[in-house]
Design a protein around this motif. Structure first.
Motif: not given
Lengths: 516, 292, 311
Positions: B94-95, B98, B102, B158, B162, B180, B184, B188-189, C24, C27
């Motif tokens: 996930i991290f 994400y 973008k 994923c 997203f 942020e 998430v 997002a989840v 970001l 992450m």
């Protein structure tokens, strides 16, 4: 806030995970498993009791041969340590991945004192100076080894005069023999075939005579397995081996697959195919299917290891009891027009034990193996401990063996044992004279037939120039009639042309230098 | 309001049901055979008497698999690996997905190539082993978790999902002052619930079924996961001829029956859990909605 | 709210952008580090494809031999056949096996009875858990000339039995069919998830606009599933030369080498079994290079045709 709560939960789980894993790892990060819990069945250590000199620590890596490995405190290990004055640290690795695991350990620099293999040490290791030559040590400390290991076995692990492993002699010289349903022969009033033509007649009778008595023509006179395996004795009727077998022929060292004698057996099997005397699925038979067909009573003749004659009889009596089956081993019949040795290639060794230069006390190691080769040691390796798995009657000294109990210590016989065939032990273990008779007969045949394989003792072939792939394809096509025999001769020439000649030159050069 | 279906639609629906039902039959019959084989006697299997119902019903194959202490130990190791492993996997996935979803993130294509490259060029066995060894993970339970902490494939899935989330949602949240990380987890989840469940399922099943990592990195019996235990068991019963010869015997249990039983034991837990995940695949399980 | 295109705006140095989106980027760190340690570092080990790898000398000290193992592998007289078989099977997989789970998901999506839909889905994914060894056994029970069901029917109708497993002509069909049977249900899960993610309000709006089922399918369902489809298709292309080894190995025998011997089975037979790591690594590198190039090309094509791409 929901966000923080979620993070807290995640952290809690991770902490729990760390704690739980720390508990479950149970000291598995340490090298010496002195306090291994009873679950750890694969690392063994022990203490010898009041021995004059302190017991010698030996670190050994072996394959578990797919049998249950002993627990940490197994009394047999303790007994072994007492008798040999050692402190054994034996690591049993899963058989299926044994050689890979071994390579990985070596690749990362971990070398035990002794490791088990099935041949001499690899060239890489020898060149890397990692292997200890054992000649002097064996002379000094290994009298039983010298007495009980045949020269052929020593030769198989000797390179440039240096003995580089302790070889366990194979149970028999040749490893594959022909099995036949004796009850079918009896039922159809046939004699045991001694030539390839007679075998043909027998197979025809099996096909047409309904020996399994069910009124269906469902018999499979002869069967073998995929990749053209377990049919070696048919090729053996003309003295040819098709797997990693080399001959010195016409001043060249060549693989059996391109020996001129191979054309006859190929033709023969093709004839079997045309007359429907061979299993129509022999090219796709995996082990389970092949075994099932035999056990279901469909097959008349097949090839397998001599040691298994007792098991085949037992199995068939269980699965087709009403047909009174009897399985015997017969000598390889003689192929027409051939007068050389019959049978399958000689393979003098079973497993080997290799000592590395890292070993601090190699004398103790040799003495350990020497004890296993002594009479006391042989009894121990095959029967276990007196009073535990075998008993000597006080009245007449007759020994009885508890086979059921011994099921749990198969590792002793399979992994620890270092001697070859001991008829007395085998008779005791079988406990059944009828079965022993079958076995003895099978071993006698396997030890009287067969032929030399030059490859034994030579360095392994580094690049076989696609022989396996090309042979299987060319042979299969001829065997089931998708191509004429002349195509195989063409293959023989093609293989040489695409690099086979280079291989032959290499091998012949080594042979001339080292063997002539 | 009653939705009227046209004749064409009715035919299609009927055909659909028939086709799917037939497909199910092609699956059910072989599966029944597998189950039946696992419950049949060796003799029945040898004589090929088993079709879709057990012959000489007995539990011996299952006993051979499960009556061992080692079985339960391996089972619990696998549970541990599945739970902890999947958790770590999901977090990593996930991290990492994400930010890459973008479109305004600079360098994201370079990073994507960096990732996809490793999917296609995979390293040979020995170097990976050496790395894992140097880190000290050999013969620890973490050897089955950390070297597989992230599946690039699942990452890309994923990421793809997203990407389809409308950026306006995140803008609005950003204006509201949301960070942020919270975006998430809270936007997002939840909006990708079906995919989260899917990926969780994929990772969990991967860990449950995997024995390849354990094969290389674990040699201590008490750390072996279930699949490795089962694999060794079948290998034991399927002792190849050379070993059988050395042991001067073949096997008692037909490896066929044992193989089927091991598959059943490995599969049943998943089949039991799956329906709970399935309900999230129903059309419209989407919670929250995008207000235009 | 405008989206400033940071990539092309002048005066926005990379550093400023990174700082602005530092969370970001932060992450991304665990993922990048993980891949570096467990993928990139060992990838340097691929260099053994160019060396005479001696385990005891180690990777770096082993002798350099350049392209020797590549030549060895290319010199196999049937190398072209290996390549051709691999490509052919891969191609059939893309045409038949790839769409199967998609179609399945779409069909399941159209089912009106939720209970039936759930049952079908659960049943169809079960074969995924069977090992290829078992499926090989099942295949034998169907196709064997001695005991196989299919041949029994054939014989009952008076025709001659066919030895399916020994005819090169059937091999590829067997591989494709068994592959679909095994993985169709499981692979459909991703697409079902994608379909579940389509907002129902889109369907409602379409119905209000008078669109029938077919139109809804065409304009809502298909675009909704497109990103997943393109992603998987691109990855499949990237793995063009990577077929399922175990599956082919189970069904392969010397007679069917003609249509079925592929890079992986050859590599196993001549490389792995004989411990020749350098050659197997060379083959692996060869497959990867081809796959990666194809992927790059396909990605570009996909972007221009459908707007979807990995990068």
């Amino acid at each position: 806030m929901r966000q923080t709560k979620l993070i807290a939960i995640v952290c809690a789980i991770l902490v729990f995970a760390l704690v739980a894993s720390a508990c479950s790892s149970n000291g598995s990060n340490t090298q010496t498993p002195t306090n291994a819990p009873e679950q750890t069945k694969d690392n063994v250590s022990g203490q010898a009791t009041d021995a004059p000199a302190a017991p010698v620590k030996i670190k050994m890596v072996v394959s578990d041969h797919s049998v249950q490995a002993p627990g940490a405190d197994d009394p047999r290990i303790k007994y072994l340590e007492e008798k040999t004055n050692t402190d054994l640290d034996i690591e049993f690795l899963a058989h299926g991945t044994y050689l890979d695991q071994l390579k990985l350990q070596f690749a990362s620099g971990e070398f035990p004192d002794v490791y088990q293999s099935w041949s001499g040490p690899e060239l890489d290791l020898i060149e890397g100076g990692k292997i200890l030559a054992l000649n002097d040590l064996i002379d000094q400390y290994g009298p039983n080894l010298k007495a009980n290991i045949p020269q052929a076995a020593w030769d198989a692990v000797t390179v440039k005069g240096e003995i580089l492993a302790i070889p366990q002699p194979a149970l028999t010289q040749s490893g594959q023999v022909m099995f036949i349903r004796k009850d079918w022969l009896d039922k159809l009033n046939l004699q045991v075939p001694t030539t390839s033509d007679e075998l043909l007649e027998v197979l025809r009778a099996f096909r047409d005579g309904d020996p399994n008595g069910n009124g269906e023509p469902d018999e499979i006179p002869f069967s073998m397995r995929e990749n053209i395996s377990w049919g070696d004795n048919i090729f053996g009727m003309w003295g040819v081996g098709t797997a990693w077998t080399e001959y010195y022929h016409n001043d060249e060292v060549i693989l059996g697959n391109i020996h001129p004698n191979i054309l006859k057996p190929l033709e023969y099997i093709n004839a079997l195919w045309n007359e429907k005397l061979i299993d129509s699925e022999f090219l796709t038979n995996d082990r389970v299917r092949w075994e099932s067909k035999i056990r279901a009573g469909f097959v008349g003749v097949w090839g397998h290891a001599p040691a298994l004659v007792t098991q085949w009889n037992t199995d068939l009596r269980a699965s087709i009891a009403d047909q009174n089956p009897e399985v015997i081993v017969i000598p390889t019949p003689r192929g027409t027009g051939y007068d050389g040795p019959l049978g399958t290639r000689w393979s003098p060794i079973n497993k080997t034990f290799i000592v590395t230069k890292d070993a601090e006390n190699p004398e103790a190691i040799i003495r350990y193996f020497d004890w296993l080769m002594s009479e006391e040691g042989q009894i121990f390796a095959e029967l276990g401990i007196e009073g535990d798995t075998f008993f000597t009657a006080t009245s007449d000294g007759r020994i009885t063996f508890d086979a059921k109990k011994a099921e749990g210590i198969r590792w002793l016989d399979t992994v620890v044992r270092v001697h070859g065939y001991n008829p007395e032990m085998t008779r005791i273990k079988l406990g059944d004279d009828e079965m022993f008779a079958y076995l003895d007969e099978a071993y006698t045949i396997a030890n009287t037939e067969g032929f030399v394989n030059e490859a034994v003792g030579m360095p392994p072939i580094a690049d076989e120039r696609n022989m396996t792939t090309m042979f299987r394809e060319a042979a299969a096509k001829v065997l089931i009639g998708h191509a004429p025999l002349s195509d195989y001769e063409k293959f023989m020439a093609d293989w040489r042309a695409q690099g086979g000649d280079d291989l032959i030159k290499e091998r012949t050069a080594w042979y001339n230098e080292n063997r002539k | 309001m009653q939705i009227r279906r046209s004749l064409g639609e009715k035919i299609f629906d009927a055909a659909n049901v028939i086709i799917l039902a037939l497909a199910c039959v092609t699956v059910i019959i072989p599966i029944l055979h597998v189950i039946a084989s696992s419950l049949s006697s060796t003799n029945a299997l040898i004589h090929a008497k088993v079709s879709i119902w057990p012959v000489d019903f007995n539990w011996s194959n299952y006993e051979a698999v499960m009556k061992n202490k080692t079985f339960w130990r391996s089972f619990s190791i696998s549970i541990f690996v599945v739970v902890v492993g999947t958790l770590i996997n999901m977090l990593m996935t996930i991290f990492t997905a994400y930010p890459l979803s973008k479109s305004y993130l600079r360098g994201k294509n370079a990073i994507l190539i960096y990732i996809v490259f490793t999917m296609i060029f995979y390293p040979p066995m020995i170097p990976v082993y050496l790395v894992v060894k140097d880190i000290g993970l050999i013969n620890t339970v973490w050897a089955m978790i950390i070297p597989v902490a992230l599946s690039q494939f699942n990452l890309l899935i994923c990421l793809t999902f997203f990407r389809s989330l409308p950026e306006e949602l995140f803008e609005a949240a950003r204006v509201d002052g949301m960070g942020e990380m919270r975006m998430v987890m809270q936007i997002a989840v939840p909006l990708s619930k079906p995919i989260m469940m899917t990926l969780g399922l994929f990772y969990a099943v991967f860990h449950w079924n995997s024995y390849a990592t354990a094969l290389l990195y674990i040699t201590k019996t008490h750390l072996k996961p279930l699949q490795l235990y089962l694999y060794n068991l079948v290998a034991k019963s399927d002792m190849n001829d050379m070993l059988a010869i050395a042991a001067e015997s073949t096997t008692q249990l037909n490896p066929q029956g044992l193989q089927m039983a091991t598959i059943m034991v490995a599969t049943v837990p998943i089949v039991i859990i799956y329906p709970f995940i399935q309900k999230h695949f129903i059309k419209g399980a989407l919670i929250g909605s995008v207000k235009e | 709210m405008e989206q400033i295109d940071k990539k092309h705006s002048p005066g926005f140095p990379l550093l400023k952008s990174v700082l602005k989106h530092r969370i970001l980027y932060a992450m991304l760190i665990p993922g990048i580090v993980y891949l570096f340690i467990f993928k990139y570092i060992p990838l340097f080990g691929s260099v053994i494809a160019f060396k005479d790898y001696n385990i005891y000398k180690g990777i770096w000290a082993s002798d350099w031999v350049g392209f020797k193992y590549f030549y060895q592998f290319f010199n196999y007289p049937q190398f072209t056949r290996l390549l051709w078989n691999t490509l052919a099977i891969s191609f059939y997989q893309t045409i038949f096996a790839f769409p199967a789970p998609i179609i399945l998901a779409l069909l399941l999506n159209e089912l009106r009875n939720a209970a039936f839909k759930r049952s079908v889905q659960t049943i169809l994914y079960l074969p995924h858990f069977l090992s290829w060894v078992i499926i090989g056994g099942l295949g034998y029970m169907l196709m064997s000339p001695q005991v196989g069901l299919i041949n029994q029917w054939i014989a009952a109708f008076g025709f001659e039995k066919i030895h399916f497993l020994q005819e090169p002509g059937y091999f590829r069909s067997i591989i494709i069919t068994s592959g679909i049977w095994k993985e169709m249900g499981w692979n459909a899960i991703i697409f079902l998830a994608a379909l579940a993610g389509i907002s129902p309000s889109l369907y409602e709006a379409a119905k209000i606009d008078g669109a029938g089922r077919w139109k809804q399918f065409l304009h809502i369902t298909m675009p909704g599933i497109l990103p997943a489809v393109m992603l998987l298709l691109l990855l499949k292309i990237g793995h063009t030369l990577d077929l399922g080894f175990e599956q082919i190995y189970i069904f392969l025998n010397p007679i069917t080498y003609a249509t079925g011997d592929v890079l992986d089975t050859y590599s196993y037979r001549e490389g792995i079994i004989q411990g020749k790591y350098s050659m197997t690594t060379a083959i692996g590198l060869f497959k990867a290079v081809v796959g990666f190039l194809l992927l790059l090309m396909a990605n570009r094509a996909s972007k221009s045709l459908t707007g979807q791409g990995i990068f």
